[in-house]
Enzyme design. Structure first.
Site, mmCIF file in Angstrom:
data_model
loop_
_atom_site.group_PDB
_atom_site.id
_atom_site.type_symbol
_atom_site.label_atom_id
_atom_site.label_comp_id
_atom_site.label_asym_id
_atom_site.label_seq_id
_atom_site.Cartn_x
_atom_site.Cartn_y
_atom_site.Cartn_z
ATOM 1 N N GLU A 72 -2.876 34.656 49.488
ATOM 2 C CA GLU A 72 -3.624 33.669 50.267
ATOM 3 C C GLU A 72 -4.936 34.198 50.841
ATOM 4 O O GLU A 72 -5.886 33.444 50.994
ATOM 5 C CB GLU A 72 -2.749 33.108 51.404
ATOM 6 C CG GLU A 72 -1.658 32.156 50.943
ATOM 7 C CD GLU A 72 -2.182 30.922 50.235
ATOM 8 O OE1 GLU A 72 -3.333 30.518 50.474
ATOM 9 O OE2 GLU A 72 -1.432 30.362 49.404
ATOM 10 N N SER A 341 19.720 2.093 20.514
ATOM 11 C CA SER A 341 19.380 0.716 20.147
ATOM 12 C C SER A 341 18.805 -0.113 21.288
ATOM 13 O O SER A 341 18.440 -1.270 21.065
ATOM 14 C CB SER A 341 20.614 0.002 19.616
ATOM 15 O OG SER A 341 20.974 0.568 18.381
#
Ligand code: ZN
Length: 670
Positions: A72, A341
């Site tokens: 950081e 399907s």
């Protein structure tokens, strides 16, 4: 020298802006939790940071302190709050990487930013942040700042501060975090919803490697140690700190909000926001109950998903992403699965809009399609073989005939069928191939529920959505979702497909018991993928659409059951309970649609000696005009009582057809 002038200027500025009193930010009142409500104003959950566990810096392991500084703000102990060198380095790296890989904000700046509750990103606020940064640096030692920072920042999964994060992910205090664990946690705060290991373990590991490499670069550890840490097996826990009802739905909206408010998570967790959602807790309870009952006595590893939408709006009414949230947070309503399907109705909708009717005849028989890459494609029915008989499109759809579907797809054109799937709501990639109606392209249950809702809603599509409105503590609207309904199918087409799909739930369909089980007009489609891998049932009434999927997470492990066996019972249990207070209603028949009884073998008007007859819906004028062989006039009169309109036309046509009677199948082809 330059830096000193810079810092001095900021100090001067801070004195000038004496209104920005640092204590105002550091002694914030007890933060207000944010609340999430369902569509009826019932509280779903509260999100807050009550589970924050403060810790002193000497109770944070050295690895953790080093790794957070490495990723950081590597010059944390050298700068005065703002780091021009860091900004330049971040800029350089981001340009090289063509993206944001590094932020320029120092730890002090991030802390200052975190201390604000105001969501508005104004120039004034940016300035205040800078001033607060300098004041923090003047008032506190570096270690005190680092300690405040580690206690403030967010690590995802509801974990604020390093102690909570260490407990949440690794079930240990922050002082016991090893190098591998530290590097993984240090990677999170930059983008908690993306880099936290519960979101995606492989992304978290990549991020961990970046942190470790940076630590090597800075001389904090050597290559060997970094490699050891990279290879160390970690199993971070995924259970979030908050207990919630409707956990899959709630987690998903928190994830979405965290992404939206990633620059101001403090606002989300402490800003007293009110989040209005689309969920209906009563329907959610019905879904959870259906799940509990539906899976009772089944293999514990079998899992599934259920998502329900209001087709009129796209609002998500219930969402069950799996059997047990505590055991698996993976939300299956959002995961891509072969739909089997359940894809067929998209092709049939395309067919109806391209000159075919419910009475069009296609024969199920052995057929060979030559493929572009050489070889042949020979579709067969689900359990192999062929019917070797003609089908009307209606019967072919409700019996889920594969061969007819592939032949129809070849006639309509796979790219047209794919376009219909997309425009009805399938957002995943749909391959325009011959096997498309058999569900060869993956899609998520929520997409499928959205696409079926288009049919339920008379051809008007709505995007599924979760959040209706977010307001801040003062009642100001931060965001509001406005649905954008879009007509994508002719109303008549939607109705004709719905009529075909009502057949699925009745005798002769693939899920024959469902119609009686729900006891109200409903339409739907089963789906069973190859080797009984995944089972689906997607169905709807005019008021509610639900997609149910049942299957194993494990690849190549099949349910051994059809969609009708495994998924349809859950669907009917859910629909029945969810709609128990909603009066049953018919799908409204649009103007210009008529229903006639036809012979399933030839698609002609039913009657006479032919006892097999089915009712089918047609766009007025496209219905069959000739009678099946053996039809007698007495039967026609009886039939006419079933017609919902256009009866007189039928009589006229009947009389006309008596003159040039024909029942050749060829007449009805195309
Ligand atoms: Zn067949």
């Amino acid at each position: 020298m330059c830096r000193k002038i810079f810092a001095a200027a900021l100090v001067a500025l801070s004195i000038f802006l004496s209104g920005c009193n640092i204590d105002k930010y550091l002694n914030v009142e007890v933060p207000a939790a944010s609340k999430i409500f369902d569509a009826n104003g019932e509280l779903i959950t509260i999100i807050s940071r009550e589970n924050k566990l403060p810790v002193t810096l000497d109770n944070v392991s050295l690895y953790m302190r080093q790794s957070i500084i490495a990723i950081e703000d590597s010059r944390f102990y050298k700068h005065h709050g703002i780091d021009p060198v860091g900004i330049a380095r971040a800029l350089y790296r981001n340009i090289n990487a063509r993206g944001i890989v590094e932020g320029g904000s120092t730890i002090t700046q991030q802390l200052a930013k975190n201390l604000f509750l105001d969501p508005r990103r104004t120039v004034g606020r940016k300035l205040e942040e800078l001033v607060l940064t300098v004041q923090l640096e003047r008032k506190y030692t570096k270690d005190e700042i680092l300690s405040m920072y580690l206690n403030e920042i967010y690590f995802g999964q509801g974990a604020y501060g390093i102690e909570t994060a260490a407990k949440t992910y690794f079930n240990k205090p922050a002082k016991d975090l090893g190098l591998a664990e530290s590097a993984m946690l240090a990677g999170i705060p930059r983008a908690p919803s993306i880099f936290n290991p519960a979101a995606d373990p492989s992304v978290a590991r990549d991020r961990q490697a970046i942190v470790l490499d940076r630590m090597v670069e800075l001389g904090m550890i050597d290559e060997k140690k970094a490699l050891q840490a990279k290879n160390q097996f970690l199993q971070p826990s995924k259970v979030p700190a908050q207990i919630m009802s409707a956990p899959y739905f709630t987690s998903e909206i928190i994830r979405q909000l965290e992404q939206k408010y990633q620059d101001n998570l403090e606002l989300l967790y402490s800003g007293g926001l009110t989040i209005y959602t689309t969920l209906d807790l009563n329907m959610q309870a019905a879904a959870e109950k259906a799940f509990m009952e539906g899976f009772r006595g089944k293999d514990p590893a079998l899992n599934g998903a259920l998502v329900a939408l209001d087709p009129k709006t796209g609002q998500i009414k219930a969402m069950v992403g799996g059997k047990d949230y505590n055991k698996s947070q993976f939300n299956r309503t959002l995961s891509k699965i072969q739909p089997g399907s359940t894809f067929k109705p998209f092709l049939y909708a395309a067919a109806i809009e391209h000159g075919y009717t419910a009475g069009t005849i296609i024969t199920c028989e052995q057929v060979s399609f030559s493929q572009a890459g050489g070889g042949f494609y020979q579709p067969e029915d689900f359990q192999g073989g062929y019917h070797n008989r003609p089908f009307t499109l209606k019967e072919a759809l409700y019996t889920s005939d594969n061969v007819v579907a592939v032949k129809l797809n070849d006639m309509v054109g796979p790219s047209i069928a794919a376009a219909y799937a997309r425009r009805m709501g399938v957002t995943s990639v749909v391959q325009p191939v011959l096997s498309l109606p058999l569900g060869t392209s993956e899609a998520t249950p929520i997409e499928m529920a959205g696409a079926y809702s288009t049919l339920a809603n008379g051809g008007i599509r709505n995007e599924p959505y979760y959040i209706t409105k977010v307001t801040d503590s003062a009642g100001r609207i931060l965001e509001e979702f406005r649905p954008g309904p879009e007509r994508v199918l002719d109303e008549k087409t939607a109705y004709i497909i719905t009529d075909m799909l009502t057949g699925v739930l009745k005798t002769g369909g693939t899920a024959p018991g469902v119609s009686n089980a729900v006891g109200r007009p409903a339409a739907g489609k089963t789906g069973t993928t190859e080797n009984y891998m995944d089972a689906w049932f997607i169905g709807y009434t005019p008021d509610l659409t639900a997609a149910v999927y049942v299957g194993y997470d494990e690849k190549n492990k099949g349910t051994g059951q059809t969609g009708s066996q495994a998924a349809a019972p859950l669907w009917s249990m859910f629909i029945k309970e969810a709609l128990k207070l909603v009066p049953a209603r018919e799908f409204p028949t649009p103007r210009g649609v008529i229903k006639v009884n036809i012979c399933p073998d030839d698609g002609l008007l039913a009657g006479g000696l032919n006892t097999r007859s089915i009712e089918a819906a047609f766009v007025q004028g496209t219905e069959p005009q000739a009678l099946c062989p053996g039809a007698g006039s007495g039967v026609i009169i009886k039939q006419l009582t079933l017609l919902n309109n256009g009866g007189r036309d039928i009589i006229k046509r009947y009389l006309l057809n008596q003159k040039n009677f024909s029942c050749g199948k060829k007449d009805m082809l195309q």
